[in-house]
Design a protein around this motif. Structure first.
Motif, PDB file in Angstrom:
ATOM      1  N   PHE A 141     -61.174 -44.988 -38.102  1.00  0.00           N
ATOM      2  CA  PHE A 141     -61.462 -46.318 -37.581  1.00  0.00           C
ATOM      3  C   PHE A 141     -60.150 -47.057 -37.348  1.00  0.00           C
ATOM      4  O   PHE A 141     -59.159 -46.802 -38.032  1.00  0.00           O
ATOM      5  CB  PHE A 141     -62.324 -47.131 -38.572  1.00  0.00           C
ATOM      6  N   ILE A 142     -60.141 -47.987 -36.419  1.00  0.00           N
ATOM      7  CA  ILE A 142     -58.967 -48.812 -36.161  1.00  0.00           C
ATOM      8  C   ILE A 142     -58.833 -49.836 -37.284  1.00  0.00           C
ATOM      9  O   ILE A 142     -59.822 -50.423 -37.724  1.00  0.00           O
ATOM     10  CB  ILE A 142     -59.075 -49.487 -34.784  1.00  0.00           C
ATOM     11  N   SER A 143     -57.603 -50.047 -37.728  1.00  0.00           N
ATOM     12  CA  SER A 143     -57.355 -50.985 -38.826  1.00  0.00           C
ATOM     13  C   SER A 143     -57.526 -52.434 -38.365  1.00  0.00           C
ATOM     14  O   SER A 143     -57.444 -52.735 -37.177  1.00  0.00           O
ATOM     15  CB  SER A 143     -55.950 -50.781 -39.382  1.00  0.00           C
ATOM     16  N   ALA A 144     -57.765 -53.309 -39.327  1.00  0.00           N
ATOM     17  CA  ALA A 144     -57.911 -54.735 -39.039  1.00  0.00           C
ATOM     18  C   ALA A 144     -56.600 -55.296 -38.495  1.00  0.00           C
ATOM     19  O   ALA A 144     -55.524 -54.766 -38.749  1.00  0.00           O
ATOM     20  CB  ALA A 144     -58.314 -55.483 -40.306  1.00  0.00           C
ATOM     21  N   ILE A 167     -45.718 -30.019 -45.022  1.00  0.00           N
ATOM     22  CA  ILE A 167     -47.047 -30.393 -45.510  1.00  0.00           C
ATOM     23  C   ILE A 167     -46.995 -31.884 -45.832  1.00  0.00           C
ATOM     24  O   ILE A 167     -46.079 -32.343 -46.516  1.00  0.00           O
ATOM     25  CB  ILE A 167     -47.448 -29.603 -46.772  1.00  0.00           C
ATOM     26  N   ILE A 168     -47.990 -32.627 -45.336  1.00  0.00           N
ATOM     27  CA  ILE A 168     -48.053 -34.070 -45.593  1.00  0.00           C
ATOM     28  C   ILE A 168     -49.445 -34.397 -46.118  1.00  0.00           C
ATOM     29  O   ILE A 168     -50.441 -34.009 -45.512  1.00  0.00           O
ATOM     30  CB  ILE A 168     -47.763 -34.873 -44.304  1.00  0.00           C
ATOM     31  N   LEU A 169     -49.479 -35.090 -47.239  1.00  0.00           N
ATOM     32  CA  LEU A 169     -50.738 -35.548 -47.833  1.00  0.00           C
ATOM     33  C   LEU A 169     -50.683 -37.066 -47.961  1.00  0.00           C
ATOM     34  O   LEU A 169     -49.688 -37.612 -48.447  1.00  0.00           O
ATOM     35  CB  LEU A 169     -50.948 -34.930 -49.211  1.00  0.00           C
ATOM     36  N   VAL A 170     -51.734 -37.742 -47.510  1.00  0.00           N
ATOM     37  CA  VAL A 170     -51.815 -39.193 -47.575  1.00  0.00           C
ATOM     38  C   VAL A 170     -53.198 -39.556 -48.094  1.00  0.00           C
ATOM     39  O   VAL A 170     -54.198 -38.949 -47.708  1.00  0.00           O
ATOM     40  CB  VAL A 170     -51.617 -39.853 -46.188  1.00  0.00           C
ATOM     41  N   SER A 171     -53.245 -40.556 -48.960  1.00  0.00           N
ATOM     42  CA  SER A 171     -54.506 -41.060 -49.470  1.00  0.00           C
ATOM     43  C   SER A 171     -54.413 -42.567 -49.547  1.00  0.00           C
ATOM     44  O   SER A 171     -53.380 -43.103 -49.968  1.00  0.00           O
ATOM     45  CB  SER A 171     -54.771 -40.484 -50.866  1.00  0.00           C
ATOM     46  N   GLY A 172     -55.441 -43.273 -49.098  1.00  0.00           N
ATOM     47  CA  GLY A 172     -55.353 -44.719 -49.138  1.00  0.00           C
ATOM     48  C   GLY A 172     -56.624 -45.414 -48.724  1.00  0.00           C
ATOM     49  O   GLY A 172     -57.679 -44.786 -48.525  1.00  0.00           O
ATOM     50  N   THR A 173     -56.517 -46.720 -48.598  1.00  0.00           N
ATOM     51  CA  THR A 173     -57.623 -47.568 -48.160  1.00  0.00           C
ATOM     52  C   THR A 173     -57.100 -48.588 -47.167  1.00  0.00           C
ATOM     53  O   THR A 173     -55.928 -48.968 -47.216  1.00  0.00           O
ATOM     54  CB  THR A 173     -58.268 -48.325 -49.344  1.00  0.00           C
ATOM     55  N   TYR A 174     -57.974 -49.003 -46.271  1.00  0.00           N
ATOM     56  CA  TYR A 174     -57.631 -50.068 -45.337  1.00  0.00           C
ATOM     57  C   TYR A 174     -58.917 -50.728 -44.864  1.00  0.00           C
ATOM     58  O   TYR A 174     -60.012 -50.180 -45.006  1.00  0.00           O
ATOM     59  CB  TYR A 174     -56.793 -49.543 -44.163  1.00  0.00           C
ATOM     60  N   PHE A 175     -58.784 -51.926 -44.296  1.00  0.00           N
ATOM     61  CA  PHE A 175     -59.926 -52.642 -43.742  1.00  0.00           C
ATOM     62  C   PHE A 175     -59.999 -52.445 -42.242  1.00  0.00           C
ATOM     63  O   PHE A 175     -58.968 -52.371 -41.568  1.00  0.00           O
ATOM     64  CB  PHE A 175     -59.814 -54.147 -44.035  1.00  0.00           C
ATOM     65  N   THR A 176     -61.214 -52.361 -41.737  1.00  0.00           N
ATOM     66  CA  THR A 176     -61.444 -52.370 -40.299  1.00  0.00           C
ATOM     67  C   THR A 176     -61.828 -53.801 -39.913  1.00  0.00           C
ATOM     68  O   THR A 176     -62.089 -54.631 -40.774  1.00  0.00           O
ATOM     69  CB  THR A 176     -62.581 -51.407 -39.898  1.00  0.00           C
ATOM     70  N   SER A 177     -61.864 -54.059 -38.636  1.00  0.00           N
ATOM     71  CA  SER A 177     -62.236 -55.425 -38.184  1.00  0.00           C
ATOM     72  C   SER A 177     -63.700 -55.700 -38.376  1.00  0.00           C
ATOM     73  O   SER A 177     -64.526 -54.841 -38.395  1.00  0.00           O
ATOM     74  CB  SER A 177     -61.887 -55.585 -36.704  1.00  0.00           C
TER      75      SER A 177
END
Length: 150
Positions: free
Chosen positions: A79-82, A140-150
């Protein structure tokens, strides 16, 4: 406490929750003739309302820089970020050439995008974005996170 638990359960039922998978890819800001071959491209997400939790694992088996250059990007996110502020997420990387002055890298999601850039922290006020020269055939790239969508 039972009433509190019941209230929380009722509240969670009101939140729109979805889960799924997506296929993250690496790209360069100026792709040119660069090419990527992967041994793994895993993306998973769960949403609670407009909050997105995600994990990404991208592993290369071959990388050709060709005429490509510029900043390394990972996307698309599901999803696109806020449109508010940059979101900083933890990441870990293997077989990446760090700029000598970088202490660590973080994953940055800019406002109103579905892309991640990898920013290296040099000092409290200076960052350097990971560029094409930092990748290898076995990165090798690992990313974990949270973000808000609009």
């Amino acid at each position: 406490s039972n009433a509190t638990g019941q209230t929380l359960a009722n509240w969670l039922q009101l939140i729109d929750e979805t889960s799924g998978v997506f296929v993250p890819t690496l790209s360069l800001k100026t792709p040119g003739t660069s090419s990527f071959t992967y041994s793994d491209q895993t993306g998973e997400f769960t949403t609670l309302g407009n909050l997105v939790f995600f994990t990404i694992r991208v592993a290369l088996t071959n990388f050709t820089i060709g005429s490509g250059s510029g900043v390394v990007q990972i996307g698309p996110l599901p999803f696109i970020s806020a449109a508010s502020v940059n979101v900083v997420c933890p990441c870990t990387m293997q077989n990446i050439t760090y700029n000598g002055s970088v202490s660590w890298y973080s994953a940055i999601i800019s406002p109103s995008t579905d892309l991640i850039t990898l920013a290296g922290q040099v000092s409290t006020t200076t960052q350097i974005l990971l560029n094409a020269a930092g990748l290898s055939n076995t990165s090798i790239i690992l990313v974990s996170g949270t973000y808000f969508t609009s």
